[in-house]
Design a protein around this motif. Structure first.
Motif, PDB file in Angstrom:
ATOM      1  N   SER A  25       4.468  23.024  -7.626  1.00  0.00           N
ATOM      2  CA  SER A  25       5.600  22.906  -6.697  1.00  0.00           C
ATOM      3  C   SER A  25       5.449  23.908  -5.575  1.00  0.00           C
ATOM      4  N   ILE A  28       3.071  22.318  -0.527  1.00  0.00           N
ATOM      5  CA  ILE A  28       1.821  21.648  -0.865  1.00  0.00           C
ATOM      6  C   ILE A  28       1.618  20.456   0.049  1.00  0.00           C
ATOM      7  N   SER A  30      -1.695  18.755   0.031  1.00  0.00           N
ATOM      8  CA  SER A  30      -2.509  17.876  -0.807  1.00  0.00           C
ATOM      9  C   SER A  30      -3.175  18.689  -1.906  1.00  0.00           C
ATOM     10  N   ILE A  31      -3.419  18.033  -3.022  1.00  0.00           N
ATOM     11  CA  ILE A  31      -4.100  18.681  -4.139  1.00  0.00           C
ATOM     12  C   ILE A  31      -5.415  17.955  -4.384  1.00  0.00           C
ATOM     13  N   SER A  53      -8.227  13.965  -7.096  1.00  0.00           N
ATOM     14  CA  SER A  53      -7.136  13.131  -6.591  1.00  0.00           C
ATOM     15  C   SER A  53      -7.454  11.650  -6.746  1.00  0.00           C
ATOM     16  N   ARG A  71      -3.266  12.533 -14.526  1.00  0.00           N
ATOM     17  CA  ARG A  71      -2.585  13.148 -13.383  1.00  0.00           C
ATOM     18  C   ARG A  71      -1.596  12.167 -12.778  1.00  0.00           C
ATOM     19  N   ASN A  73      -0.043  11.900  -9.284  1.00  0.00           N
ATOM     20  CA  ASN A  73      -0.114  12.467  -7.932  1.00  0.00           C
ATOM     21  C   ASN A  73       1.256  12.543  -7.271  1.00  0.00           C
ATOM     22  N   ASN A  76       2.751  15.659  -8.573  1.00  0.00           N
ATOM     23  CA  ASN A  76       1.888  16.854  -8.546  1.00  0.00           C
ATOM     24  C   ASN A  76       1.768  17.462  -9.942  1.00  0.00           C
ATOM     25  N   THR A  77       1.573  16.611 -10.905  1.00  0.00           N
ATOM     26  CA  THR A  77       1.550  17.040 -12.298  1.00  0.00           C
ATOM     27  C   THR A  77       0.263  16.584 -12.977  1.00  0.00           C
ATOM     28  N   ALA A  97      -5.245  24.537  -9.813  1.00  0.00           N
ATOM     29  CA  ALA A  97      -5.194  23.525  -8.763  1.00  0.00           C
ATOM     30  C   ALA A  97      -5.924  24.038  -7.522  1.00  0.00           C
ATOM     31  N   LEU A  99      -5.865  23.263  -3.744  1.00  0.00           N
ATOM     32  CA  LEU A  99      -4.949  22.522  -2.890  1.00  0.00           C
ATOM     33  C   LEU A  99      -4.868  23.107  -1.491  1.00  0.00           C
TER      34      LEU A  99
END
Length: 121
Positions: A25, A28, A30-31, A53, A71, A73, A76-77, A97, A99
């Protein structure tokens, strides 16, 4: 600020299962990659599993066929389903992560606080 918050660790008997979750959290954009590492007492931190991703995955040889990383997306988990747990899986598990906080920021490396997984005989 970016936070990674893990949950789901605990005590389980050998052969049992646990599911770890980690939610990212904060600011963010992008991861790229989310993953799980672990560190047992007296040992170096090691990669357990990672997922891109695009859902490409990578596993440590020691967990292949027993652990599954997935995942969400949109949330974000990242999750780690751990089955057929062994005594040697006992460790502190850390979420990681890679990111970007904005479109133009460099990729940063972020860690959760860790969650203990203990496998008993």
């Amino acid at each position: 600020q970016v936070q990674l918050v893990e949950s789901g660790g605990g005590l389980v008997q050998a052969g049992g299962s646990l599911r770890l979750s980690c939610a990212a959290s904060g600011s963010i954009f992008s991861i790229n990659v989310m993953g799980w590492y672990r560190q047992a007492p007296g040992k170096q931190r090691e990669l357990v599993a990672a997922i891109t991703s695009g859902s490409g995955t990578n596993y440590a040889d020691s967990v292949k066929g027993r652990f599954t990383i997935s995942r969400d997306n949109a949330k974000n988990t990242v999750y780690l389903q751990m089955n057929s747990l062994k005594l040697e899986d006992t460790a502190v598990y850390y979420c990681n992560a890679l990111l970007r906080k904005t479109m133009t920021s460099p990729v940063g490396d972020y860690w959760g606080q860790g969650t203990q997984v203990t496998v008993s005989s």
